[in-house]
Structures are given as structure tokens and as C-alpha cells.
Design an enzyme around this catalytic site. Structure first.
Site, PDB file in Angstrom:
ATOM      1  N   CYS A 101     -15.419 -11.112   9.160  1.00 46.12           N
ATOM      2  CA  CYS A 101     -14.389 -10.581  10.051  1.00 46.12           C
ATOM      3  C   CYS A 101     -13.335 -11.666  10.250  1.00 46.12           C
ATOM      4  O   CYS A 101     -13.640 -12.734  10.800  1.00 46.12           O
ATOM      5  CB  CYS A 101     -15.022 -10.187  11.383  1.00 46.12           C
ATOM      6  SG  CYS A 101     -13.842  -9.450  12.502  1.00 46.12           S
TER       7      CYS A 101
ATOM      8  N   CYS B 240      -6.262  -6.077  10.426  1.00 42.35           N
ATOM      9  CA  CYS B 240      -7.551  -6.255   9.732  1.00 42.35           C
ATOM     10  C   CYS B 240      -7.428  -7.328   8.632  1.00 42.35           C
ATOM     11  O   CYS B 240      -6.842  -7.089   7.570  1.00 42.35           O
ATOM     12  CB  CYS B 240      -8.064  -4.946   9.135  1.00 42.35           C
ATOM     13  SG  CYS B 240      -9.780  -5.114   8.551  1.00 42.35           S
TER      14      CYS B 240
END
Ligand code: PYC
Length: 318
Positions: free
Chosen positions: A90, A241
Site C-alpha cells: 500500500c 492509489c
């Protein structure tokens, strides 16, 4: 109390939240971060749910468990997770982790190696407070893959690895707009479901669990593209993202549209922007470099009262 208190620090990266567990977490033993993530999944799911699910969390919350690193010269190891399970990698979370470590006085301006279940990444904290992450090697696995989607017909996308597996769709599906979240979530959930049903996966049969739609930017002076990203579960990414932008950079590079040194500005659904660039690797893959900003916005101590039926969270109905 049935469990020791947990100490967490909250931040958001370009709108997407990260909750770093800085103490009170479990000892996951020794070995690689992938092994530790497996032990976390198998033995500590209650902690994941306590941090990410209601009543303390919500569906967009991404947790980050600080661990001892396995790889040398790393400032820490980290396992990311959400309301469903662990995440491979992430980037918004790594940016949030970097500003959290700086807030705690554990790192300063400069480059810091961080051990993750999919490899070491390097987070560079800059003077202006922004953070650049040099991600794990990324690549496009397949271009223009067709998937039949009920009510939509054939949808085409690229399959790429950016630390997670992505299906990247251009100019198809509902309009990418903040007022259109339900339609975007329904469409991308359907695409993901059909990819699974039709046996379309990443390498080694790994599930393609992130779906990304791209459209032209609202303001071309500020960004090159705008996206909507469905994360595992039903939450969409409030940031552009970072692993999704890495996958996008891999596709642009494979198409000859992005050379080393060139900058790609990826806007997300909130019109916040990550900047990306690529370094070429000898095997044809790329190292994506993603930068963005994060802000610490909370510190909490979680208490686990044995009389509280929801001390370990309300499992998400997925
Ligand atoms: O920034 O890589 C990212 C990410 C993955 C899931 C949510 N954010």
C-alpha cells in the site's frame, strides 16, 4: 480488560486514511514479512477487525502494523490490512507511515528502507513534508484483456502488478465522478467478480483484487489522468492509489508512452494528485516512484473491555 491497550496514530494521504498500530500489537515471530503477514491473517484477525471495522473504523480504513523488519538496514517492517484481510502493499499507507514515523521522531528527512510482504520499498521524506516511495518492481502482465460483464458487454483492460494486482480500464463504464460512486462501485465489483469467475488472474493464480478506471483529467494543467479505484472489499480509494498508479506507469512504459525522467500526474476521485515516474530495470520491469502528501490527524489508545460485544469490531458484511 481481555487484551492490552493498542496505541494507534491516524493520518490521511491525499484523502485516504491510514491507521498505524505503534504499540500493543502481537509478536509475529521471526522470518520474512510475507510469513509474518500469514501469521497475522491466521492468528490475529480480531486485531485487524478491531482497527479497521466499526465502531472504531470504517470501510475505507487501512491499518498498518509496525513490525521488526527481516531485511537488513530497514527502519521497520509493516503489514497493511483493511476491513477484509491483509493487503500485499500500500503506497498511500507507506506515505502515511513515513509521516507518522517522522511525527514520532523516529525518522528525519532522507531515504528510509521499509520491509513489506512483497519486498523492500524506499520512502524518502522531503524537506517540504512530501514523501516519495520507490515501489517494488512493477510490470504489465497482459494488455487489452477482454472480460464479459453482465449488462455491460465486453470490457477491456490491462492486467498489471504494482505491488497489488490491477485490472486497468480506460474510458469504459460509468462516468468517473464523485457524484457517481454507487455506479462506479457496482460496475467495478461486477468486473472483479467476472474476472474471478472467468479464471482471469495475476501471476501464480493471484486474484486481481483492485479494479481501476481512467478518464481524462478535469484540469489538464494539474493532472494527466483521473481515476476511480475499487480496493478489496467495497471501499474505493480516496487517494489516486499508489500501487494503482504504479500499475498504470508499468502500462504506460510498456506502451512506450512514459520514459525514465518523465512525470505522470495521476489524479484520484477527489482530484488530489500523486506524481509518478519510472526507473527501468534490466529485466524489463520498472521501479515506480510515487510521491504525495500525508497529514497526521489523530492519536488514540484503544481499550478492550471484556464486556463489550464489539471490542473486536463489527465484521464487515462482505
Ligand atoms: O495507495 O497503494 C495504495 C493503496 C492500496 C489500497 C489503498 N491504497
Amino acid at each position: 480488560m481481555s487484551q492490552a491497550p493498542l496505541h494507534v496514530i491516524d493520518s490521511h494521504t491525499e484523502g485516504e486514511p491510514t491507521r498505524v498500530v505503534i504499540s500493543g500489537g502481537p509478536d509475529l515471530g521471526s522470518g520474512t514479512m510475507a510469513k509474518k503477514a500469514q501469521r497475522f491473517r491466521e492468528n490475529h484477525d480480531e486485531l485487524r477487525s478491531a482497527v479497521c471495522d466499526e465502531p472504531r473504523g470504517h470501510e475505507a480504513m487501512v491499518g498498518a502494523l509496525l513490525c521488526e523488519p527481516n531485511e537488513p538496514d530497514c527502519v521497520c517492517g509493516v503489514i497493511f490490512f483493511n476491513n477484509l484481510s491483509t493487503l500485499n502493499m500500500c503506497i498511500h499507507g507507506t506515505i502515511g507511515l513515513a509521516v507518522t514515523l517522522a511525527h514520532l521522531g523516529k525518522i528525519g528527512v532522507g531515504a528510509h528502507r521499509i520491509d513489506t510482504p512483497v519486498g523492500v520499498v524506499v520512502a524518502t521524506l522531503r524537506d517540504d513534508g512530501s514523501v516519495e516511495v520507490a515501489n517494488v518492481p512493477s510490470y504489465r502482465k497482459a494488455a487489452a484483456v477482454s472480460v464479459e460483464v453482465p449488462r455491460w458487454g465486453v470490457v477491456q483492460g490491462d492486467i498489471a502488478w504494482g505491488g497489488n494486482w490491477f485490472f486497468l480500464i480506460e474510458n469504459q463504464g460509468p462516468k468517473v465522478d464523485f457524484t457517481n460512486l454507487d455506479a462506479l462501485t457496482n460496475f467495478t465489483s461486477l468486473v472483479r467478480q467476472e474476472l474471478g469467475k472467468q479464471g482471469i488472474t495475476g501471476d501464480n493464480g493471484m486474484e486481481i483484487d483492485h479494479i481501476e478506471i481512467f478518464c481524462p483529467p478535469r484540469d489538464p494543467t494539474l493532472a494527466d489522468s483521473r481515476n476511480f479505484v475499487l480496493c478489496p472489499g467495497k471501499a474505493y480509494d480516496r487517494s489516486p492509489c499508489g500501487t494503482g498508479t504504479s500499475a498504470k506507469l508499468a502500462c504506460l512504459h510498456a506502451d512506450g508512452k512514459l520514459k525514465p525522467g518523465e512525470i505522470w500526474r495521476q489524479a484520484g476521485i477527489l482530484d488530489t494528485v500523486f506524481q509518478g515516474s519510472v526507473d527501468e530495470l534490466p529485466d524489463g520491469k520498472i521501479t515506480p516512484r510515487i510521491s504525495g502528501r500525508a497529514w497526521v490527524n489523530g492519536e488514540s489508545t484503544y481499550l478492550f473491555n471484556s464486556g463489550d460485544p464489539f471490542r473486536h469490531g463489527i465484521p464487515s458484511p462482505i
